[in-house]
Design a protein around this motif. Structure first.
Motif, PDB file in Angstrom:
ATOM      1  N   GLY A 179      53.412  17.815  81.105  1.00 45.99           N
ATOM      2  CA  GLY A 179      52.608  17.636  82.305  1.00 45.99           C
ATOM      3  C   GLY A 179      53.290  18.002  83.603  1.00 45.99           C
ATOM      4  N   ARG A 180      54.484  18.625  83.518  1.00 41.21           N
ATOM      5  CA  ARG A 180      55.208  18.938  84.745  1.00 41.21           C
ATOM      6  C   ARG A 180      55.854  20.322  84.666  1.00 41.21           C
ATOM      7  N   ARG A 181      56.235  20.799  85.822  1.00 39.70           N
ATOM      8  CA  ARG A 181      57.108  21.968  85.879  1.00 39.70           C
ATOM      9  C   ARG A 181      58.467  21.575  85.313  1.00 39.70           C
ATOM     10  N   HIS A 182      59.113  22.494  84.621  1.00 37.39           N
ATOM     11  CA  HIS A 182      60.425  22.229  84.023  1.00 37.39           C
ATOM     12  C   HIS A 182      61.507  22.833  84.911  1.00 37.39           C
ATOM     13  N   GLY A 183      62.342  21.972  85.510  1.00 40.07           N
ATOM     14  CA  GLY A 183      63.408  22.442  86.370  1.00 40.07           C
ATOM     15  C   GLY A 183      62.891  22.931  87.715  1.00 40.07           C
ATOM     16  N   ASP A 184      63.824  23.407  88.543  1.00 37.18           N
ATOM     17  CA  ASP A 184      63.439  23.884  89.874  1.00 37.18           C
ATOM     18  C   ASP A 184      63.673  25.375  90.037  1.00 37.18           C
ATOM     19  N   ARG A 185      64.000  26.068  88.936  1.00 39.04           N
ATOM     20  CA  ARG A 185      64.178  27.516  88.977  1.00 39.04           C
ATOM     21  C   ARG A 185      63.361  28.141  87.849  1.00 39.04           C
ATOM     22  N   GLY A 186      62.798  29.299  88.117  1.00 44.63           N
ATOM     23  CA  GLY A 186      62.015  29.971  87.091  1.00 44.63           C
ATOM     24  C   GLY A 186      60.604  29.415  86.987  1.00 44.63           C
ATOM     25  N   TYR A 187      59.807  30.073  86.151  1.00 43.13           N
ATOM     26  CA  TYR A 187      58.389  29.727  86.028  1.00 43.13           C
ATOM     27  C   TYR A 187      58.138  28.924  84.752  1.00 43.13           C
ATOM     28  N   PHE A 188      58.856  27.806  84.601  1.00 45.53           N
ATOM     29  CA  PHE A 188      58.787  27.026  83.371  1.00 45.53           C
ATOM     30  C   PHE A 188      57.867  25.818  83.537  1.00 45.53           C
ATOM     31  N   VAL A 189      57.029  25.609  82.508  1.00 40.19           N
ATOM     32  CA  VAL A 189      56.170  24.430  82.452  1.00 40.19           C
ATOM     33  C   VAL A 189      56.383  23.745  81.112  1.00 40.19           C
ATOM     34  N   GLU A 190      56.500  22.431  81.131  1.00 38.12           N
ATOM     35  CA  GLU A 190      56.710  21.681  79.897  1.00 38.12           C
ATOM     36  C   GLU A 190      55.499  21.797  78.974  1.00 38.12           C
ATOM     37  N   PRO A 191      55.717  21.924  77.662  1.00 33.57           N
ATOM     38  CA  PRO A 191      54.600  21.846  76.711  1.00 33.57           C
ATOM     39  C   PRO A 191      53.873  20.516  76.902  1.00 33.57           C
ATOM     40  N   THR A 192      52.562  20.571  77.027  1.00 37.42           N
ATOM     41  CA  THR A 192      51.791  19.414  77.477  1.00 37.42           C
ATOM     42  C   THR A 192      50.655  19.084  76.529  1.00 37.42           C
ATOM     43  N   VAL A 193      50.495  17.789  76.239  1.00 31.89           N
ATOM     44  CA  VAL A 193      49.375  17.284  75.456  1.00 31.89           C
ATOM     45  C   VAL A 193      48.619  16.270  76.312  1.00 31.89           C
ATOM     46  N   LEU A 194      47.329  16.525  76.518  1.00 34.06           N
ATOM     47  CA  LEU A 194      46.479  15.635  77.302  1.00 34.06           C
ATOM     48  C   LEU A 194      45.440  14.977  76.398  1.00 34.06           C
ATOM     49  N   THR A 195      45.132  13.721  76.665  1.00 32.21           N
ATOM     50  CA  THR A 195      44.050  13.015  75.968  1.00 32.21           C
ATOM     51  C   THR A 195      43.201  12.298  77.012  1.00 32.21           C
ATOM     52  N   GLY A 196      42.056  11.766  76.533  1.00 25.55           N
ATOM     53  CA  GLY A 196      41.197  10.991  77.424  1.00 25.55           C
ATOM     54  C   GLY A 196      40.455  11.809  78.452  1.00 25.55           C
ATOM     55  N   ALA A 197      40.369  13.109  78.239  1.00 20.91           N
ATOM     56  CA  ALA A 197      39.665  13.962  79.204  1.00 20.91           C
ATOM     57  C   ALA A 197      38.170  13.974  78.903  1.00 20.91           C
ATOM     58  N   ARG A 198      37.375  14.055  79.943  1.00 21.50           N
ATOM     59  CA  ARG A 198      35.919  14.157  79.794  1.00 21.50           C
ATOM     60  C   ARG A 198      35.513  15.628  79.647  1.00 21.50           C
ATOM     61  N   PRO A 199      34.390  15.892  78.990  1.00 18.71           N
ATOM     62  CA  PRO A 199      33.957  17.278  78.801  1.00 18.71           C
ATOM     63  C   PRO A 199      33.722  18.054  80.091  1.00 18.71           C
ATOM     64  N   ASP A 200      33.475  17.349  81.201  1.00 18.73           N
ATOM     65  CA  ASP A 200      33.196  18.044  82.455  1.00 18.73           C
ATOM     66  C   ASP A 200      34.458  18.396  83.242  1.00 18.73           C
ATOM     67  N   MET A 201      35.625  17.983  82.775  1.00 17.16           N
ATOM     68  CA  MET A 201      36.864  18.252  83.502  1.00 17.16           C
ATOM     69  C   MET A 201      37.249  19.725  83.411  1.00 17.16           C
ATOM     70  N   LYS A 202      37.918  20.214  84.455  1.00 17.96           N
ATOM     71  CA  LYS A 202      38.365  21.603  84.490  1.00 17.96           C
ATOM     72  C   LYS A 202      39.330  21.909  83.349  1.00 17.96           C
ATOM     73  N   VAL A 203      40.190  20.954  82.986  1.00 20.03           N
ATOM     74  CA  VAL A 203      41.171  21.212  81.931  1.00 20.03           C
ATOM     75  C   VAL A 203      40.503  21.390  80.572  1.00 20.03           C
ATOM     76  N   VAL A 204      39.273  20.913  80.437  1.00 20.93           N
ATOM     77  CA  VAL A 204      38.513  21.070  79.203  1.00 20.93           C
ATOM     78  C   VAL A 204      37.661  22.328  79.244  1.00 20.93           C
ATOM     79  N   ARG A 205      37.111  22.653  80.390  1.00 21.50           N
ATOM     80  CA  ARG A 205      36.145  23.747  80.500  1.00 21.50           C
ATOM     81  C   ARG A 205      36.780  25.111  80.750  1.00 21.50           C
ATOM     82  N   GLU A 206      37.878  25.168  81.484  1.00 25.85           N
ATOM     83  CA  GLU A 206      38.404  26.442  81.964  1.00 25.85           C
ATOM     84  C   GLU A 206      39.678  26.851  81.229  1.00 25.85           C
TER      85      GLU A 206
END
Length: 323
Positions: A197-224
């Protein structure tokens, strides 16, 4: 790098122009070097680096271009369709996806968990068919989500030049801001972050592998389409319910099904509106296997016999013989 001129092949109309993404031109230029070294005549294959809004737009609109094949976002695909209308050139589009990955209660847990993780974390999630919507039968939900989360925690991020790196950076600063923007959107709308759920470190374009739960079908993370290492997991109870949830998207590129019951798998595969459905596997491709999407995931098919139809024209010639 050398520049490749448009050569004599243009006079016959039998030429290919490759316009790579502006973020990744070097591999295409290297391909041009290899083509030249192989003895292919000048002008048969041409590499044209440039920005989409200039070089790409000019190619899509040019009256001397008879066919455009585009791989990229749905938004740009729609722009290409409009640009191509001038001479009604043929267009095939391989666009975005928000692919469902369905784990039934009878699936092999070890195989399904590893498969679900690979489906979303392959290539840092920068994959059009990424299994970014994980649906798990309610009786196995915590087990599978915990397993995928554990794999995510163990993935080593780093430079692709380091031998022990398992996940490299996103392709650009723009993509980093896009993915972290979705993560912030998910948090603000109430989704729970199981891992990452976060950027990894302060250099480079790294993002941590992320697992989300509890999202509603209308949320952007579900639809887009996020186009990053972010999966949204949700439970389901029966086949008809999951068929409806799987199809509740404007995309239709890929889908995965994990079960020991092959009849059930094929029943669901028939209900899902997606160009490719994998059963107990994911990201399996073959040159003979047609690949493409339904709905806003694109037009036409790549590979297989179906791909030839977009690059050929049927001509009927009638001749009277005799008197």
């Amino acid at each position: 790098m050398a520049a490749w001129k448009l050569g004599p092949a243009l006079a016959t109309g039998n030429t290919v122009i490759l316009k790579p993404a502006e973020q990744t031109p070097l591999s295409a230029l290297r391909l041009a070097e290899l083509i030249a070294e192989a003895g292919v005549p000048d002008g048969v294959v041409n590499v044209l680096p440039g920005y989409g809004e200039t070089a790409g737009a000019a190619l899509a609109a040019h009256d001397d271009v008879d066919k455009v094949a585009f791989t990229g976002s749905t938004e740009v695909g729609k722009l290409i369709v409009h640009a191509a209308a001038g001479n009604l050139k043929k267009v095939t589009l391989e666009l975005g996806g928000k692919s469902p990955n369905v784990v039934f209660d009878d699936a092999d847990p070890e195989i399904a968990i590893a498969g679900a993780a690979n489906a979303i974390f392959f290539n840092h999630g920068q994959c059009c068919v990424a299994g970014s919507r994980l649906f798990v039968h309610e009786s196995r939900f915590d087990e599978v989500v915990d397993g995928v989360s554990e794999i995510a925690r163990g993935i080593k991020l780093g430079s692709g030049l380091e031998a022990d790196t398992q996940m490299g950076p996103l392709v650009s600063d723009e993509q980093l801001r896009r993915v972290t923007g979705y993560l912030e959107s998910g948090r603000s709308e109430g989704a729970e972050t199981r891992v990452g759920g976060r950027r990894h470190g302060d250099r480079g374009y790294f993002v941590e592998p992320t697992v989300l739960t509890g999202a509603r079908p209308d949320m952007k993370v579900v639809r887009e389409e996020i186009f990053g290492p972010v999966v949204v997991a949700a439970p389901f109870s029966d086949l008809d319910e999951i068929a409806a949830q799987a199809n509740a998207t404007s995309f239709g590129l890929g889908a995965g099904i994990w079960t020991r019951d092959i009849a059930k798998a094929h029943t669901l595969a028939g209900k899902i509106r997606a160009g490719t459905v994998w059963i107990n596997c994911y990201n399996v491709f073959d040159a003979a296997l047609p690949f493409g999407g339904y709905k806003q995931s694109g037009w036409g098919r790549e590979m297989g016999h179906e791909a030839l139809e977009a690059y050929t024209e049927v001509k009927a010639v009638c001749a009277q013989i005799g008197g």
